[in-house]
Design a protein around this motif. Sequence first.
Motif, PDB file in Angstrom:
ATOM      1  N   CYS A 250      -9.258  -0.528   9.242  1.00  0.00           N
ATOM      2  CA  CYS A 250      -9.423   0.901   9.466  1.00  0.00           C
ATOM      3  C   CYS A 250     -10.489   1.438   8.511  1.00  0.00           C
ATOM      4  O   CYS A 250     -10.847   0.789   7.526  1.00  0.00           O
ATOM      5  N   ASN A 252     -10.383   3.708   6.235  1.00  0.00           N
ATOM      6  CA  ASN A 252      -9.981   3.896   4.839  1.00  0.00           C
ATOM      7  C   ASN A 252     -10.046   2.597   4.041  1.00  0.00           C
ATOM      8  O   ASN A 252     -10.350   2.592   2.851  1.00  0.00           O
ATOM      9  N   ILE A 253      -9.768   1.464   4.705  1.00  0.00           N
ATOM     10  CA  ILE A 253      -9.857   0.163   4.020  1.00  0.00           C
ATOM     11  C   ILE A 253     -11.317  -0.279   3.911  1.00  0.00           C
ATOM     12  O   ILE A 253     -11.729  -0.850   2.894  1.00  0.00           O
ATOM     13  N   TYR A 263      -8.219  -7.724  -5.508  1.00  0.00           N
ATOM     14  CA  TYR A 263      -6.825  -7.442  -5.165  1.00  0.00           C
ATOM     15  C   TYR A 263      -6.122  -8.677  -4.596  1.00  0.00           C
ATOM     16  O   TYR A 263      -4.992  -8.998  -4.984  1.00  0.00           O
ATOM     17  N   GLU A 301       0.079  -3.241   7.087  1.00  0.00           N
ATOM     18  CA  GLU A 301       0.415  -2.174   8.023  1.00  0.00           C
ATOM     19  C   GLU A 301      -0.769  -1.954   8.958  1.00  0.00           C
ATOM     20  O   GLU A 301      -1.920  -1.856   8.499  1.00  0.00           O
ATOM     21  N   PHE A 308      -4.550  -0.750   7.950  1.00  0.00           N
ATOM     22  CA  PHE A 308      -4.799   0.451   7.168  1.00  0.00           C
ATOM     23  C   PHE A 308      -4.100   0.421   5.812  1.00  0.00           C
ATOM     24  O   PHE A 308      -4.315   1.303   4.978  1.00  0.00           O
ATOM     25  N   ASN A 309      -3.285  -0.625   5.555  1.00  0.00           N
ATOM     26  CA  ASN A 309      -2.664  -0.729   4.235  1.00  0.00           C
ATOM     27  C   ASN A 309      -2.269  -2.176   3.976  1.00  0.00           C
ATOM     28  O   ASN A 309      -1.773  -2.880   4.877  1.00  0.00           O
ATOM     29  N   LYS A 311      -0.116  -4.347   1.017  1.00  0.00           N
ATOM     30  CA  LYS A 311       0.765  -4.182  -0.138  1.00  0.00           C
ATOM     31  C   LYS A 311       1.227  -5.538  -0.639  1.00  0.00           C
ATOM     32  O   LYS A 311       1.724  -6.356   0.123  1.00  0.00           O
TER      33      LYS A 311
END
Length: 315
Positions: A250, A252-253, A263, A301, A308-309, A311
Amino acid sequence: MFYYFSSDYPAVIKINGMFYGKIQDVIKPLRIEKNLSPFIEICPLNEDGCAVNFILDGDFLCSPPKGVSITDLKGGYLVKFYNRYDKLPFSILAQEKLPYAVVTVFTESSLKLSIESQSDFYAETFNINCTDATITPFNLSNERFIAIKLNAREVTLCVYHIGEKTKKVFCRSVFDFSTSPEFTTTEKFNDIAKHIVNTVWEFNENQFKIKSVSCAKKVGFDANCLPERLIPYAFLESFLSGDNIEEFLCENIKENADKLSSYLGDFIGIFPPPTFRDINEVGLIYSITENKYQVEYFTFELENKKIFNIKKSEC
């Protein structure tokens, strides 16, 4: 605690003297209470295998012997046993007599390499069953190198810098390589996208560093056609191969894509979670020492088949 046993050679496993089953081509699970330390026997069924006896305790898990690897699965361990090729007959597989060095690849109990230069003598032993080898001398950046290609179950390419001292400066599994006009390697990955990676290397600060990389995927590959369950795996495989990963992300990433390397870390493999972990986690494998590995788990996610996420699991 969960334990999983695997072997490169046909063998059976015995626990406290009791037959437990075969462990080649299958992963044998075992659940053991933390306060128990059973005596394990690995009994090979052919001459290539190695008998291994040990007490399954903290000492063994922290310092596995040669021919054994331990992977910490965070809640369990994978214990794998490898072939030990130390009974090979004497044979010269390849030899080159150069003006500045004599290079010999031969077997004598095990696979060995010797490089005798004008100022040094270098020797190395390999634990693989090599069928044949090629020796390729080349020059790069006014430096002398010797490439040794070892043909076994996987092709291993080792490169040695010939100077005042002979030094091993490169070693990895490859599909093919070239030394002219530049030193390049080709790798083929058996992943979802069937990546083919071509890397051009430069010699800088006494080591080979990546100069440029180009990746290709199988014809017709489309991340949007994958089931959502596979998208994190395809993304991680593309990341590991050095391919463009934006098609998985996405916006945002994408804006923080440059932070993904630090990361995710220097992982070397990807696998689905074992039964004692959350099914939505994805395992990333990291090398700790030559025969010790550790797994970290991540969850992804998705929205409209885009990540988009990401974790990292805390435990």
